[in-house]
Design an enzyme around this catalytic site. Structure first.
Site, PDB file in Angstrom:
ATOM      1  N   SER A 140      25.783  53.769 -58.847  1.00 25.56           N
ATOM      2  CA  SER A 140      25.490  54.592 -57.674  1.00 25.56           C
ATOM      3  C   SER A 140      25.863  53.817 -56.424  1.00 25.56           C
ATOM      4  O   SER A 140      26.057  52.599 -56.473  1.00 25.56           O
ATOM      5  CB  SER A 140      23.989  54.925 -57.646  1.00 25.56           C
ATOM      6  OG  SER A 140      23.598  55.516 -56.429  1.00 25.56           O
ATOM      7  N   TYR A 153      15.004  52.710 -58.289  1.00 23.42           N
ATOM      8  CA  TYR A 153      16.314  53.300 -58.561  1.00 23.42           C
ATOM      9  C   TYR A 153      17.412  52.281 -58.279  1.00 23.42           C
ATOM     10  O   TYR A 153      18.344  52.111 -59.071  1.00 23.42           O
ATOM     11  CB  TYR A 153      16.492  54.543 -57.698  1.00 23.42           C
ATOM     12  CG  TYR A 153      17.750  55.330 -57.971  1.00 23.42           C
ATOM     13  CD1 TYR A 153      17.861  56.136 -59.096  1.00 23.42           C
ATOM     14  CD2 TYR A 153      18.824  55.293 -57.080  1.00 23.42           C
ATOM     15  CE1 TYR A 153      19.008  56.875 -59.342  1.00 23.42           C
ATOM     16  CE2 TYR A 153      19.974  56.022 -57.319  1.00 23.42           C
ATOM     17  CZ  TYR A 153      20.061  56.819 -58.443  1.00 23.42           C
ATOM     18  OH  TYR A 153      21.206  57.537 -58.685  1.00 23.42           O
TER      19      TYR A 153
END
Length: 265
Positions: A140, A153
């Protein structure tokens, strides 16, 4: 690009929606043979119905080691080999590190990071035995820069990046390659479906507003950019809006990073 994927066996985790569904449908157009998995059986069936290609579906929880290794054995039995592994399954937790409980952090890491570790461990031996294969790990933009309100995350996505970059060097000369993907703002359900800490406050609220503004690229477009990068032999791919910008920001001094991120939010 069709020559790269046509007739090849592609495993896609988290294929019931979002980038995973986009990868499945784009791979089908390019003639790949598809082994699609997810915990969401209904969504997985919907994805399969969209793919005009050879498709088999598997209900798999990537956080469960037994599920993953059973899945790898089933895919090798059903297809005989694996050419591409897209480690895409993932979830999100909206929480600062202070607000997140240890149980919430464990949940986040078990799917996003441990799931990638399990899948790579399960499928890599068959690739090494054939001296052929490509492991595509979906990290990401949050694997490039630490973002407030998404601490766990970020840990998971930085971990995926570290694993993949180690594989670049470890797999040299084996015929197997590894790719790390850092999508930018992709409009999927991951933010809407994300868990939110029960102790969430101002930082998490600002994170939600920022994500709503930045997540704009259709997942199908992101998937097409990923496949284009894989076909070109890229080791690092930055698909979707803001991905390249976040990569550039990651090379700035920390205080400058803070200024740019404040402007984006």
């Amino acid at each position: 690009m069709k020559d790269v994927f046509s007739g090849r066996v592609a495993v896609v985790t988290g294929a019931a929606s979002g980038i995973g569904r986009g990868l499945a449908t784009e791979l089908a157009v390019r003639g790949a043979r598809l082994a699609l998995s997810d915990v969401n059986a209904a969504g997985l069936a919907e994805t399969a119905a969209l793919c005009a290609a050879e498709v088999r579906t598997y209900r798999v929880d990537v956080a469960r080691r037994e599920d993953v290794f059973d899945h790898a054995a089933a895919v090798l039995r059903d297809f005989g080999s694996v050419d591409f592994l897209f480690n895409n399954a993932g979830v999100a937790l909206k929480a600062t590190f202070e607000h997140a409980t240890l149980e919430e952090i464990d949940w986040q890491l078990s799917i996003n990071l441990q799931g990638v570790i399990y899948c790579t461990k399960a499928f890599l031996p068959a690739m090494l035995a054939r001296r052929s294969g490509c492991i595509v790990n979906i990290s990401s933009a949050a694997g490039l820069i630490g973002l407030p309100g998404l601490a766990s995350y970020c840990i998971s996505k930085f971990g995926i990046r570290g694993l993949t970059e180690a594989l670049w060097r470890e797999l040299e000369g084996t015929g197997v390659t590894a790719v790390t993907v850092h999508p930018g703002g992709v409009k999927t359900n991951i933010a809407a479906d994300a868990r939110k800490s029960g102790r969430a406050g101002a930082i998490e609220e600002q994170t939600e507003r920022t994500l709503e503004k930045l997540l704009v690229t259709p997942p199908e477009q992101c998937a097409a950019e990923i496949l284009a990068g894989v076909a070109r032999g890229r080791r690092r791919i930055f698909p979707a809006k803001y991905a390249t910008l976040f990569n550039l920001i990651s090379h700035l001094p920390p205080r400058w990073q803070d200024r740019v991120l404040s402007a984006l939010s």
